[in-house]
Design an enzyme around this catalytic site. Structure first.
Site, short mmCIF file in Angstrom:
data_model
loop_
_atom_site.label_atom_id
_atom_site.label_comp_id
_atom_site.label_asym_id
_atom_site.label_seq_id
_atom_site.Cartn_x
_atom_site.Cartn_y
_atom_site.Cartn_z
N THR A 47 94.70 -24.78 17.67
CA THR A 47 95.51 -23.56 17.55
C THR A 47 96.98 -23.90 17.74
OG1 THR A 47 95.03 -23.12 19.87
CG2 THR A 47 93.75 -21.88 18.23
N LYS B 65 99.55 -30.99 23.65
CA LYS B 65 98.13 -30.60 23.71
C LYS B 65 97.50 -31.45 24.78
CE LYS B 65 97.84 -31.72 19.31
NZ LYS B 65 96.93 -30.92 18.50
N ARG B 66 96.25 -31.16 25.16
CA ARG B 66 95.59 -32.02 26.13
C ARG B 66 95.64 -33.48 25.66
NH1 ARG B 66 92.88 -29.42 30.60
NH2 ARG B 66 92.16 -31.53 31.06
N LYS C 201 92.58 -36.99 20.01
CA LYS C 201 93.81 -36.36 19.51
C LYS C 201 94.88 -37.41 19.16
CE LYS C 201 93.07 -32.05 22.13
NZ LYS C 201 93.33 -30.86 21.29
N HIS D 179 82.36 -24.56 19.82
CA HIS D 179 83.73 -25.06 19.82
C HIS D 179 83.86 -26.56 19.64
CE1 HIS D 179 86.29 -21.61 20.93
NE2 HIS D 179 85.18 -21.12 21.44
N LYS E 172 100.57 -22.38 15.99
CA LYS E 172 101.75 -21.91 16.72
C LYS E 172 103.00 -22.63 16.25
CE LYS E 172 98.82 -21.96 20.67
NZ LYS E 172 98.69 -22.54 22.01
C1 LIG Z 1 97.77 -23.57 22.18
C2 LIG Z 1 97.61 -24.30 23.43
C3 LIG Z 1 96.72 -25.37 23.51
C4 LIG Z 1 95.88 -25.83 22.33
O1 LIG Z 1 96.57 -26.83 21.62
P1 LIG Z 1 95.81 -27.70 20.50
O2 LIG Z 1 96.92 -28.41 19.82
O3 LIG Z 1 95.14 -26.73 19.60
O4 LIG Z 1 94.88 -28.59 21.20
C5 LIG Z 1 96.57 -26.02 24.71
N1 LIG Z 1 97.30 -25.66 25.79
C6 LIG Z 1 98.19 -24.65 25.75
C7 LIG Z 1 98.97 -24.33 26.97
C8 LIG Z 1 98.37 -23.93 24.58
O5 LIG Z 1 99.23 -22.91 24.55
#
Ligand SMILES: *Cc1c(COP(=O)(O)O)cnc(C)c1O
Length: 831
Positions: free
Chosen positions: A673, A565-566, A571, A373, A677
């Site tokens: 991911t 995101k985190r 990022k 990952h 979304k």
């Molecule tokens: C999808 C998701 C992530 C991942 O987000 P990235 O933009 O891919 O880092 C992190 N936390 C939650 C709660 C999510 O639903």
């Protein structure tokens, strides 16, 4: 009163209360569960009582399917995926389970008849935060897709008593609060006290000769804890299959207290009990492993050993032998956290089931598959040898033996290439001798995959280059995906309804490429207007909710620009911030009418020990504080930090986004991911060529994607040539003034020290090349603003994003794993 009575007798005549799906039956079942399970009347029921009654009502309807699935898989001895993951970020279950059972409408009608607010009940559910972010969420999406595709699967993980911390923002800073998600009870899990395994730690090994004269090894652990199963049903969408998520809780063996009582060492026993129960107590809140945290290694071994023993129990009860173990189970290792499965399966087969080493190795290697990952070197997990020796002495022996055999093969293939042998070794000799968990997983697996095309290519050319040279046939790519059940149907019902109308049916929910039926309608201005109305409604919902949460209610007609995101330097939330400051300066010089009104929304947690990430959160809030209250801005710019980003809150954000920020430095984000979304919900992406962004852009079309920034190759070249951020700072006027603005104390009540670490880092180190990409980003954002002003065109692009996003369903990803990696077929379940 009288309606209730008729409903009840009608339901009695039609279908059983615990399995029927009609409105009348749901009404009756809800009342029964509230009374007989909760022991409550409506008049005294708390909101959580109402949620529990609803949850038990839904759970009842899954149980028959669940039992039938287990029985079907057992009778047919079906090949089964064992998905091993230290994290499962499954989100709230009630609404999703209703979607999967197809009872959302009936439940709404039942709630209406009972005069209950279903939305409020759904809101009451506390989510199990058993993951940090993308990796744990991926495991949850894959569980959904495996059940929906009727693939027999068990998810194995840890039932943390405290999941990821709750994030509060106090005075602009992140403050962590313990996540007590179990305090009111968890209706979805079933405790299985009889499914329980003793797991050892420490101690020593002994040699002995068995009755056949064969020399064997025995591990005599110093400490034993019990792992007890807690099962959660994972139903498929529109099918009868219900798979199993089995999470392990650690407990002290009962004998402990008794023993100590006899020896009078009461406090010693209490201590041992606490120590045993500590193992599954808390999730480590880091995206990447902290070095040397002994408890984390204990957690990893604990859940891996419980899970393998459970698989062995199942296989022995079915066939009486372990010779076909690898044909029964396809074990998928979600990152390196479960890598110990390789050594533990060897130990169980060789030491406990007395199998010859070669045969055990064959079985282990064929059973295991490994997903990598990350490319960040600091996230590649290693453990000190002495810790291993102390905690898992037998496993260290086994790892040495695996390593010796493997390095012999390396020497054969690459004659006397000692440097290569050193690089490939399972033991890193350079940093105080450490076990390389990625190497253990790779050597012990028959397939290794990355999570997006770019990532899989970079794996082969960088961190796993030597493995690739050794066993190229084992390398695969499976681009990540997300489940449209949760992230479209459940969280964006207005959009789902519109899509179903345009597509003519709801097949797209299980066949996401059917969304392409939208494509011929992208130019239809009538659809564009309805599309926009759906988006505006979601933005209005979010705006009202943010008003309650943060005190700021943004204008739903402004461009909603979201990065959730985190919080991590790679990022680049701070790159986003620099753009916000550029807009602020523009307003200050040219007035608030000179920009397209925007609402910037951030969400995300920082690891508690990650100082720079926490300072970025503080800066976002500090900038928001100034901009949101500056009369010159007059609402044209809003900066909002939404606290406590989690699955439940994520579901509010994705439907409301116009623009999705996917701006990591190229080569750093394995897949992402969140990007999928957002796009699925009609947001356009501004992004770099990183992770799955590359493939999203390929799918939706370059003209429907806002691309900027260096490529991964350019990043490598630039770094090799010696990157000097200060040269950019000192020569690039807009950058200098924006950074100076942060340093000036404007956002820190005159304090010029507060943000200094961030400012200095950008000027002198800038490890993620924020300054190098800033100009391109700014220009791209100007393009975004220009395109947004043509509403019809924007909606057209949005429709095309959704029409072409089918590839990023987790169903497609699971299909690829099933065919190319697991060689596993669907096993339909009938009632
Ligand atoms: C999808 C998701 C992530 C991942 O987000 P990235 O933009 O891919 O880092 C992190 N936390 C939650 C709660 C999510 O639903």
């Amino acid at each position: 009163m009288s309606t209730n009575k008729t409903a009840r007798s009608a339901a009695d005549a039609r279908e059983p209360t615990r399995t029927g799906l009609s409105k009348d039956t749901l009404v009756q079942a809800f009342g029964d569960n509230l009374f007989y399970v909760q022991g409550r009347f409506r008049e005294v029921a708390t909101p959580y009582d109402l949620f529990l009654a609803a949850a038990y009502t839904v759970r009842d309807r899954m149980l028959e399917r669940w039992i039938k699935s287990a029985r079907t898989y057992k009778e047919r001895n079906s090949r089964t995926v064992a998905y091993l993951s230290a994290e499962f970020l499954i989100g709230p279950q009630l609404g999703l389970n209703m979607v999967k059972l197809g009872i959302t409408e009936a439940a709404q009608e039942a709630a209406q008849e009972l005069d209950l607010d279903l939305t409020a009940i759904l809101e009451t559910e506390e989510e199990p935060g058993l993951g940090n972010g993308g990796l744990g969420r991926l495991a949850a999406c894959y569980m959904d897709s495996m059940a929906t595709l009727q693939i027999p699967a068990i998810g194995y993980g840890i039932r943390y008593e405290f999941g990821i911390f709750d994030q509060q923002i106090i005075d602009g800073w992140q403050v962590e609060k313990g996540d007590t998600w179990l305090r009111n009870g968890n209706p979805w899990e079933i405790h299985r006290p009889k499914i329980c395994f003793p797991i050892g730690f420490g101690g020593h090994t002994e040699q002995y000769t068995d009755s056949a004269g064969i020399s064997r090894t025995r591990w005599m652990p110093a400490l034993v804890v019990n792992g007890v199963a807690y099962d959660t049903p994972i139903p498929g969408y529109g099918v009868n299959n219900v798979n199993l998520l089995r999470l392990w809780k650690s407990e002290a063996p009962e004998s402990f207290d008794f023993q100590a009582f006899n020896t009078g060492n009461y406090y010693g026993a209490v201590h041992a009990k606490i120590e045993a129960e500590t193992i599954s107590k808390v999730l480590y809140p880091n995206d990447d492993p902290e070095v040397g945290k002994e408890l984390r290694l204990k957690q990893q071994f604990f859940f891996v050993s419980c899970s393998l023993r459970d698989m062995i129990r199942l296989e022995l009860s079915n066939t009486g032998t372990l010779e076909q173990f690898h044909q029964k189970f396809a074990i998928q290792l979600n990152d390196t956290h479960p890598s110990l499965a390789v050594a533990e399966l060897m130990r169980l087969l060789v030491d406990e089931h007395l199998m010859p080493w070669e045969q055990a190795w064959e079985i282990t290697q064929q059973a295991c598959h490994f997903t990598n990952h990350t490319l960040l070197p600091e996230a590649l997990e290693t453990w000190p040898i002495d810790l291993f020796e102390r905690l898992l002495p037998r496993h260290l022996d086994i790892i040495y033996q695996i390593n010796a055999n493997f390095l012999d093969q390396v020497r054969v293939k690459f004659f006397e290439d000692d440097e290569r042998v050193r690089r490939l070794s399972l033991i890193d000799e350079n940093n105080g001798r450490r076990v390389r968990m990625a190497h253990l997983a790779a050597v012990g697996s028959c397939a290794i995959n990355g999570v997006a095309e770019l990532h899989s290519e970079l794996l082969k050319s960088t961190v796993m280059q030597d493995f690739h040279a050794m066993v190229p046939e084992r390398f695969h790519n499976v681009t990540n995906g997300v489940t449209p059940r949760r992230f479209m149907v459940l969280s964006n019902p207005r959009l789902a309804t519109l899509i179903t109308e345009i597509c003519g049916d709801n097949q797209w929910v299980r066949q996401l490429d059917h969304l392409s039926a939208l494509e011929p309608h992208a130019d239809d201005s009538n659809l564009q207007e309805r599309w926009q109305a759906v988006k505006t409604a979601a933005k209005t919902d979010l705006s009202n909710w943010l008003g309650q949460e943060t005190g700021i209610t943004p204008d739903p007609n402004s461009l909603f620009d979201i990065q959730a995101k985190r919080i991590h330097e790679y990022k680049r939330q701070h790159l986003n911030l620099l753009h916000i400051l550029a807009l602020y300066e523009q307003i200050k010089t040219h007035g608030c009418d000179s920009i397209v009104p925007r609402t910037f929304i951030f969400g995300g947690k920082a690891a508690p020990g990650y100082y720079m990430a926490k300072l970025i959160i503080k800066l976002i809030n500090a900038v928001g504080e100034v901009i949101n209250h500056d009369p010159a801005v007059n609402g044209a710019l809003r900066v909002i930090f939404m606290p406590d980003f989690n699955v439940k809150r994520a579901q509010r954000l994705y439907p409301a986004a116009d623009l999705s920020e996917q701006i990591s430095l190229a080569g750093k984000e394995a897949s992402g991911t969140g990007n999928m979304k957002f796009s699925m919900n009609g947001a356009l992406t501004i992004g770099t060529l990183d992770g799955a962004n590359v493939e999203i852009r390929e799918e939706v079309g370059a003209e429907n994607f806002f691309l900027f920034g260096m490529t991964a190759a350019e990043v490598q070249q630039r770094q090799a040539a010696g990157y000097d951020p200060y040269a950019i700072y000192s020569t690039d006027e807009p950058i200098k003034s924006l950074i100076d603005l942060i340093a000036s104390g404007l956002f820190s009540h005159g304090d010029t020290e507060l943000f200094k670490p961030l400012v200095e880092n950008l000027m002198h180190h800038d490890p993620f090349m924020v300054l190098a990409d800033f100009r391109a980003y700014l220009k791209c954002q100007q393009q975004v603003a220009k395109v947004y002003q043509n509403a019809h065109n924007w909606q057209r692009m949005s429709i095309l994003n959704v029409a072409r996003i089918g590839k990023f369903s987790s169903d497609r990803a699971i299909q690829e794993y099933a065919e190319r990696i697991w060689q596993i077929k669907p096993e339909p379940v009938s009632l």
